[in-house]
Design an enzyme around this catalytic site. Structure first.
Site, PDB file in Angstrom:
ATOM      1  N   GLU A 335       0.730  -1.201  -0.106  1.00  0.00           N
ATOM      2  CA  GLU A 335       0.147  -0.007   0.094  1.00  0.00           C
ATOM      3  C   GLU A 335       0.898   1.105   0.121  1.00  0.00           C
ATOM      4  O   GLU A 335       0.377   2.336  -0.671  1.00  0.00           O
ATOM      5  CB  GLU A 335      -0.808   0.107   1.169  1.00  0.00           C
ATOM      6  CG  GLU A 335      -2.017  -1.141   1.445  1.00  0.00           C
ATOM      7  CD  GLU A 335      -1.296  -2.035   2.203  1.00  0.00           C
ATOM      8  OE1 GLU A 335      -0.202  -2.149   2.484  1.00  0.00           O
ATOM      9  OE2 GLU A 335      -2.100  -2.972   2.904  1.00  0.00           O
ATOM     10  N   ASP A 378      27.564  15.387 -25.865  1.00  0.00           N
ATOM     11  CA  ASP A 378      28.474  16.164 -26.722  1.00  0.00           C
ATOM     12  C   ASP A 378      29.692  16.451 -26.244  1.00  0.00           C
ATOM     13  O   ASP A 378      30.009  16.341 -25.217  1.00  0.00           O
ATOM     14  CB  ASP A 378      27.617  17.395 -27.194  1.00  0.00           C
ATOM     15  CG  ASP A 378      28.310  18.048 -28.597  1.00  0.00           C
ATOM     16  OD1 ASP A 378      29.325  17.438 -29.060  1.00  0.00           O
ATOM     17  OD2 ASP A 378      27.763  19.026 -29.238  1.00  0.00           O
ATOM     18  N   ASP A 658      21.812  20.490 -25.521  1.00  0.00           N
ATOM     19  CA  ASP A 658      21.266  21.757 -24.986  1.00  0.00           C
ATOM     20  C   ASP A 658      20.993  22.511 -26.413  1.00  0.00           C
ATOM     21  O   ASP A 658      20.475  23.693 -26.256  1.00  0.00           O
ATOM     22  CB  ASP A 658      22.423  22.568 -24.722  1.00  0.00           C
ATOM     23  CG  ASP A 658      23.739  22.623 -25.418  1.00  0.00           C
ATOM     24  OD1 ASP A 658      23.859  22.142 -26.594  1.00  0.00           O
ATOM     25  OD2 ASP A 658      25.104  23.170 -25.112  1.00  0.00           O
ATOM     26  N   ASP A 662      19.514  18.533 -30.667  1.00  0.00           N
ATOM     27  CA  ASP A 662      19.631  17.398 -29.532  1.00  0.00           C
ATOM     28  C   ASP A 662      18.243  16.939 -29.184  1.00  0.00           C
ATOM     29  O   ASP A 662      18.029  15.953 -28.524  1.00  0.00           O
ATOM     30  CB  ASP A 662      20.443  18.085 -28.276  1.00  0.00           C
ATOM     31  CG  ASP A 662      21.839  17.962 -28.492  1.00  0.00           C
ATOM     32  OD1 ASP A 662      22.505  17.182 -29.249  1.00  0.00           O
ATOM     33  OD2 ASP A 662      22.264  19.219 -28.033  1.00  0.00           O
ATOM     34  N   ASN A 726       2.882 -13.737   4.531  1.00  0.00           N
ATOM     35  CA  ASN A 726       1.655 -13.836   5.331  1.00  0.00           C
ATOM     36  C   ASN A 726       0.314 -14.165   4.479  1.00  0.00           C
ATOM     37  O   ASN A 726      -0.569 -14.765   5.044  1.00  0.00           O
ATOM     38  CB  ASN A 726       1.523 -12.353   5.672  1.00  0.00           C
ATOM     39  CG  ASN A 726       2.464 -11.976   6.870  1.00  0.00           C
ATOM     40  OD1 ASN A 726       3.183 -12.808   7.285  1.00  0.00           O
ATOM     41  ND2 ASN A 726       2.641 -10.616   7.247  1.00  0.00           N
ATOM     42  N   ASN A 751      -1.358  -4.215   8.892  1.00  0.00           N
ATOM     43  CA  ASN A 751      -0.841  -3.247   7.805  1.00  0.00           C
ATOM     44  C   ASN A 751      -0.423  -1.896   8.187  1.00  0.00           C
ATOM     45  O   ASN A 751       0.591  -1.344   7.782  1.00  0.00           O
ATOM     46  CB  ASN A 751      -1.820  -3.518   6.614  1.00  0.00           C
ATOM     47  CG  ASN A 751      -1.831  -4.901   6.101  1.00  0.00           C
ATOM     48  OD1 ASN A 751      -1.113  -5.621   6.181  1.00  0.00           O
ATOM     49  ND2 ASN A 751      -3.035  -4.927   5.330  1.00  0.00           N
ATOM     50  N   ASP A 755       2.977  -0.276   7.604  1.00  0.00           N
ATOM     51  CA  ASP A 755       3.362   0.691   6.610  1.00  0.00           C
ATOM     52  C   ASP A 755       3.864   1.823   7.589  1.00  0.00           C
ATOM     53  O   ASP A 755       4.658   2.634   6.729  1.00  0.00           O
ATOM     54  CB  ASP A 755       1.896   1.152   6.156  1.00  0.00           C
ATOM     55  CG  ASP A 755       1.219  -0.042   5.355  1.00  0.00           C
ATOM     56  OD1 ASP A 755       2.085  -0.804   4.742  1.00  0.00           O
ATOM     57  OD2 ASP A 755      -0.060   0.001   4.952  1.00  0.00           O
TER      58      ASP A 755
END
Length: 918
Positions: A335, A378, A658, A662, A726, A751, A755
């Site tokens: 979760e 480059d 840049d 490119d 589990n 949980n 968590d």
């Protein structure tokens, strides 16, 4: 005028294929003479009238480039819901609400909201950080306008958005070219167009009435960089009479007519035209997480029906089992994955922005940086600076000769002092840095700076002890200097061959020569047309006699190499140590790129040029790319193809660029990187923006990405293995017991505790050893690992069932649902705490086993969180909250037996973790 009609007018097509405002007829303006261009644009050297300009502004629109709209926070939030785990959690939350499991539903929905909010906020902050970075496009332009057709033209500055096709403009040193233009007049004009072509130095621009491709002498000119091959470079950018928006004036000045504005400039069309015809492939992070996610989602979707059918068949339980089935599916779900992933990436991105000024625009790109094993870049600005430095000064035999450097520096010094150049020439600056001509006793008389026709720079100096004699010092292109020297043909050929060998080695070569001439007064110079005048009078081209630059004495050569970026060598070594291979994709000459690599200690191997790549299939190119370091003469399509081939071969590719050229490669790579000063569209296309074009910053970004990736992988390894074990044990117990093995509220509480403890992963600092190699999540290998750990966890759970009978009031203890729930609840949290610590510490131990010591410290967020989780498992059943959850206190004997089970589990888990890491 209707939009479709206006689109056929001037400026609505690129300058190499435009239409005339007068009649809408299409013409290739790049191939016409200056007079023909002016006629077709319905303008003249005096510029447009104000009325014409206003009419064209209405007709064709303002001179603006379309900008990418920044996405709003709600839109980013909605897009975050498309994450597979987030979507499944949302569905499970809705199912929980439908069966009145309100606690489960509220917790799940809260996790969804927090995850989406964190991700949306991080990306929204990155977009806002980029909002102030638009700085390449000019804001004003100097234009020639008339009040009426008969009025005198006058110069005035206007906002660049008011430029229209047919305007006549002036450009000077330091100006940004405001639109695509054709030169009408120019004086010593050189332009930097690296943002468009990637060329490392300024190129010479000049008006011509018979445009054509570059000549052989142009390509060999040491003052002008070679023009790369390929369609993008051999076409419009190689035309010296055209200048383009996005470039800047380095030296000189010029007058030009505007050919294209707005979305029809080369800058805009290149950015638009380089968009891929279909959505780009998913990044390495997306591929990895989606691969793992969908395997787990299949298990999650199968679990509830299996539980329902098994309970209905064996125990006769029906709909009342649905909340438990949903809880089992939620138990398999990581979760906190969206929250942990987003928190880790956002924290890493925030740290990068604060400490190294690296902006991560797309949070998953930080993981891609950690997984990156190939970096394409480059040469200019990354490995080398955009300026030359003196390499050696040689005599005619190739031996070092300081006298050659002294004469070259004298030429550079007096050119700078007497020629009144707008900005110093880069080669002259390099000569002055290498030598100090101010200490010489020579006094400058006159200077004629370099021009692209003569390809020479000449100064006249006199020595106070040599009255009546002046010395001409000439430097320039090798061919042009040698043809003016007194040499035998064989000697001239030998010197040309010597210079060619240095050029092939990636060096730029200048020749230096001198000559003694009788001193001339102004009157004599005027009468006899000598090329110089009396003291400190400017040396004018009109006064030059060609004979005075003949009969020279050859002195030697000065060779130049590109100045290296000071941090480049260390950064390359650091990237190599971290398992990142560097591929150099440049538009420069192969020898120049290879020389830069050798100077940096990087073996260039065999350099592959673009024309050779064109003849290879994708399979052949993939094999060539992996064993090649340097690719020269690259056009945009070559760079994009290399990045795509590497990705198809299973590599995670980063690209640093840049310029407009490119863009295809930035979009083809897993992670696009651009410096802050890159062209606007390159910055917008990039996933990561650097304060400077510096490999050191990339090395820091790679380290930050790997920290985040290792943390995410550790979290997934621990939570999925524990959850899988589990769920297996829960399904087995559900079939064996006359009651539910755990109540939905207990599953939810368990949980929540796990968590909450796992949030500590977002603040963990992985051991440096695990950052030495790319950290990609490989779904198949990863699932094999968690399956093994999960099976081990399930064995520990089943062993716990075995000790519950003797420990909890004899054989009948297994029939007490409350006692069973309490015992398993405690064991679950204890094993999960061990998993958190041992999987992380086991990886460190495996990494350090060669050094004879492992890092077994329990300090830090993970250690404290695991301790708290274990404490919750022991204390919660006996606390006041225990009865509310259906739990009760347990006898001491249970904890003694549980300790033995956990000790065996910890030993087995450590052994398996070491084997998996090895």
């Amino acid at each position: 005028m209707a939009p479709d009609t206006a689109a056929r007018g001037a400026g609505q097509q690129p300058p190499w294929g435009s239409a005339s405002p007068a009649d809408g007829t299409r013409h290739n303006l790049a191939a016409l003479t200056s007079l023909q261009v002016l006629r077709h644009l319905d303008t003249g050297p005096r510029g447009l009238t104000e009325a014409q300009a206003e009419e064209r502004l209405v007709r064709f629109g303002g001179h603006t480039i379309p900008e990418r709209r920044t996405e709003s926070w709600p839109r980013l939030f909605g897009r975050s819901l498309r994450d597979p785990f987030t979507a499944v959690l949302l569905c499970l939350g809705l199912v929980s609400a439908a069966v009145a499991a309100w606690g489960t539903a509220c917790v799940i929905l809260c996790l969804v909201v927090v995850s989406c909010a964190l991700r949306a906020s991080g990306e929204h902050r990155a977009d806002r950080s980029m909002a102030g970075l638009r700085e390449l496009v000019a804001t004003t332009a100097t234009v020639l306008r008339r009040a009426d057709p008969d009025g005198a033209p006058r110069l005035r500055d206007i906002p660049v958005g008011e430029l229209v096709p047919g305007d006549v403009i002036r450009i000077g040193p330091g100006d940004l070219v405001p639109a695509d233009v054709r030169l009408l007049r120019a004086s010593g004009l050189t332009v930097r167009q690296a943002a468009l072509t990637g060329e490392s130095t300024a190129v010479t621009k000049a008006p011509v009435d018979a445009p054509g491709p570059p000549t052989l002498s142009d390509l060999s000119d040491p003052f002008t960089p070679s023009v790369p091959s390929g369609p993008s470079y051999g076409g419009v950018f190689a035309q010296r009479h055209l200048c383009f928006q996005g470039s800047s004036v380095a030296t000189g000045s010029g007058t030009a007519v505007v050919l294209a504005t707005g979305a029809h400039t080369r800058l805009a069309s290149a950015s638009r035209g380089s968009l891929p015809p279909k959505p780009p492939a998913r990044s390495a992070f997306d591929r990895s997480v989606h691969g793992i996610s969908w395997v787990l989602i299949r298990f999650m979707l199968l679990t509830p029906p299996l539980v329902l059918m098994a309970d209905a068949a064996l125990r006769g339980r029906g709909v009342e089992t649905l909340p438990f089935a949903v809880a089992v599916a939620v138990g398999l779900t990581p979760e906190m994955l969206p929250v942990i992933v987003t928190a880790c990436l956002a924290r890493g991105a925030s740290l990068l922005a604060r400490t190294h000024q690296v902006i991560v625009k797309r949070l998953p790109a930080l993981h891609d940086l950690g997984a990156m094993d190939v970096l394409c870049l480059d040469k200019t600005g990354t490995l080398t600076q955009d300026r030359p430095v003196v390499h050696r000064a040689l005599d005619g035999e190739g031996r070092d000769d300081p006298g050659v450097l002294r004469w070259a520096a004298v030429n550079a010094w007096w050119t700078l002092q007497l020629a009144e150049l707008p900005t110093p020439d880069a080669l002259d600056e390099a000569l002055l840095d290498a030598a100090d001509p101010e200490d010489e006793q020579d006094d400058g008389v006159a200077a004629l700076p370099f021009d692209p026709v003569r390809r020479l720079a000449t100064v006249v100096v006199r020595h106070p002890r040599r009255l009546g004699v002046h010395t001409l010092v000439v430097k320039g292109a090798v061919e042009n200097v040698l043809e003016r020297c007194v040499l035998e043909e064989a000697e001239r050929a030998r010197l040309l061959s010597l210079a060619a060998r240095h050029a092939d080695d990636g060096l730029r070569v200048l020749a230096v020569a001198t000559a003694e001439r009788p001193a001339r007064t102004r009157a004599c110079a005027s009468a006899h047309s000598h090329p110089y005048t009396s003291a400190h009078t400017p040396y004018r081209p009109g006064d030059r006699a060609p004979a005075d630059e003949r009969g020279l004495t050859f002195r030697g050569f000065v060779t130049f190499r590109d100045a290296l970026v000071p941090t480049a060598a260390d950064a390359l070594e650091a990237l190599g140590a971290r398992g990142v291979s560097v591929k150099i994709l440049t538009g420069d000459h192969p020898g120049t790129a290879a020389r830069a690599c050798r100077d940096l200690g990087l073996d260039p191997g065999e350099v592959v040029a673009a024309d050779r790549m064109d003849a290879l299939s994708d399979a052949e190119l993939a094999e060539t790319v992996w064993r090649t370091t340097v690719f020269a003469r690259c056009a945009p399509e070559h760079k994009a193809r290399i990045a795509a081939v590497l990705r198809a071969d299973g590599h995670t590719v980063g690209f640093l660029g840049d310029g407009v050229n490119d863009l295809p490669a930035l979009r083809a790579a897993d992670v696009g990187i651009a410096p802050r000063y890159a062209v606007d569209v390159a910055r917008e296309s990039a996933d990561v923006v650097l304060a400077e074009k510096d490999l050191t910053a990339i090395e820091h970004a790679v380290t930050a990405g790997r920290r985040s990736s290792v943390t995410i992988a550790t979290y997934l390894r621990s939570t999925l293995s524990s959850n899988l074990g589990n769920v297996i044990a829960m399904l087995a117990a559900g079939l064996l017991l006359p009651f539910l093995p755990m109540l939905p509220a207990q599953v939810l509480a368990q949980n929540l505790c796990f968590d909450a403890a796992q949030l500590a992963f977002a603040y963990d600092r992985p051991h440096p050893d695990v950052l030495r190699r790319p950290t990609a999540l490989r779904p198949r290998a990863f699932l094999r690992v968690i399956t093994g750990f999960g099976a081990l966890n399930a064995v520990a759970d089943l062993a716990t069932f075995g000790i519950l009978a003797p420990a909890l009031n004899g054989p009948d203890g297994m029939d007490d649902a409350t006692v069973f729930h309490s015992g398993w609840f405690t064991e679950n949290l204890m094993t999960q705490a061990l998993v958190m610590m041992l999987l992380r510490i086991g990886r460190r131990t495996a990494e350090n086993r060669t050094t004879g010591h492992g890092d077994r410290r329990l300090q830090g967020p993970i250690g404290w969180a695991a301790t708290g989780l274990a404490a919750a498992g022991v204390l919660l059943p006996a606390s006041p909250l225990g009865p509310l959850l259906g739990l009760t206190a347990l006898p001491l004997l249970y904890y003694v037996l549980l300790g033995a089970v956990l000790a065996l589990y910890a030993g087995s888990l450590t052994a398996v973790a070491r084997r998996a890491a090895g």
